[in-house]
Design a protein around this motif. Structure first.
Motif, PDB file in Angstrom:
ATOM      1  N   THR A  51       0.814  -1.218   0.000  1.00  0.00           N
ATOM      2  CA  THR A  51       0.000   0.000   0.000  1.00  0.00           C
ATOM      3  C   THR A  51       0.850   1.272   0.000  1.00  0.00           C
ATOM      4  N   GLU A  52       2.162   1.127   0.167  1.00  0.00           N
ATOM      5  CA  GLU A  52       3.058   2.290   0.158  1.00  0.00           C
ATOM      6  C   GLU A  52       3.781   2.479  -1.170  1.00  0.00           C
TER       7      GLU A  52
ATOM      8  N   ARG B 123      -6.373   1.369   3.546  1.00  0.00           N
ATOM      9  CA  ARG B 123      -5.512   2.525   3.241  1.00  0.00           C
ATOM     10  C   ARG B 123      -6.057   3.331   2.060  1.00  0.00           C
TER      11      ARG B 123
ATOM     12  N   LEU C  38      -4.400   5.667  -2.005  1.00  0.00           N
ATOM     13  CA  LEU C  38      -3.095   5.020  -2.178  1.00  0.00           C
ATOM     14  C   LEU C  38      -2.200   5.898  -3.056  1.00  0.00           C
TER      15      LEU C  38
END
Length: 167
Positions: A11-12, A39, A73
């Protein structure tokens, strides 16, 4: 195409498209699916609901892929794909390979230049990590795609080691 491995949280990833190991309902769940929905925020779920109300009333079939917004995101899109549940009595490896091929096909249709994949079906669906890594890497290497940047974002050391041993 450049294939890279990342140990971390999918998700990063700052990519055009993040692939979600979704369940067929497209309504979120555990593991990668739950993390992406949490997220990414309600925008992803809203688009998934619209997909269920239109094209996928019975859910997204195993091995297929469809895109939505990425919401909050750091990506443009989420490509949802439903991996198969591992079976000792039935060979479902073609369905797992289809998840990667179809996700890249959708990425191409969107014009995505970078895609982040998780290790599909290796969580609750029980696919053995070494075999899943082999199928994922072979399929992506052989795929006809214009995506130049493919990364596998692996959540733990065991998954990373399985992919690294084959890359």
């Amino acid at each position: 195409m450049e294939i890279t491995l990342v140990l971390g949280d999918i998700t990063e990833q700052e990519v055009d498209a993040v692939v979600n190991a979704a369940n067929s309902s497209l309504m979120g769940g555990g593991g990668v699916d739950g993390a992406i929905h949490r997220r990414g925020g309600p925008e992803i779920l809203d688009e998934c609901r619209r997909l269920r109300a239109s094209r996928y009333g019975k859910g997204l079939p195993t091995g297929q892929a469809v895109a939505t917004t990425a919401g909050r995101l750091p990506a443009r899109w989420v490509i949802h794909t439903v991996g198969p549940v591992h079976s000792r009595s039935q060979d479902r490896s073609e369905l797992l390979a289809s998840c990667y091929r179809e996700s890249l096909r959708v990425a191409d249709s969107l014009g995505a230049r970078s895609v982040a994949f998780p290790a599909i079906s290796t969580g609750i669906y029980g696919w053995p990590m070494d075999d899943a890594a082999r199928i994922a890497l072979e399929t992506v290497r052989q795929a006809e795609t214009s995506v130049p940047d493919v990364r596998f974002v692996l959540f733990d050391d065991r998954a990373y080691a399985a992919f690294a041993s084959l890359l």
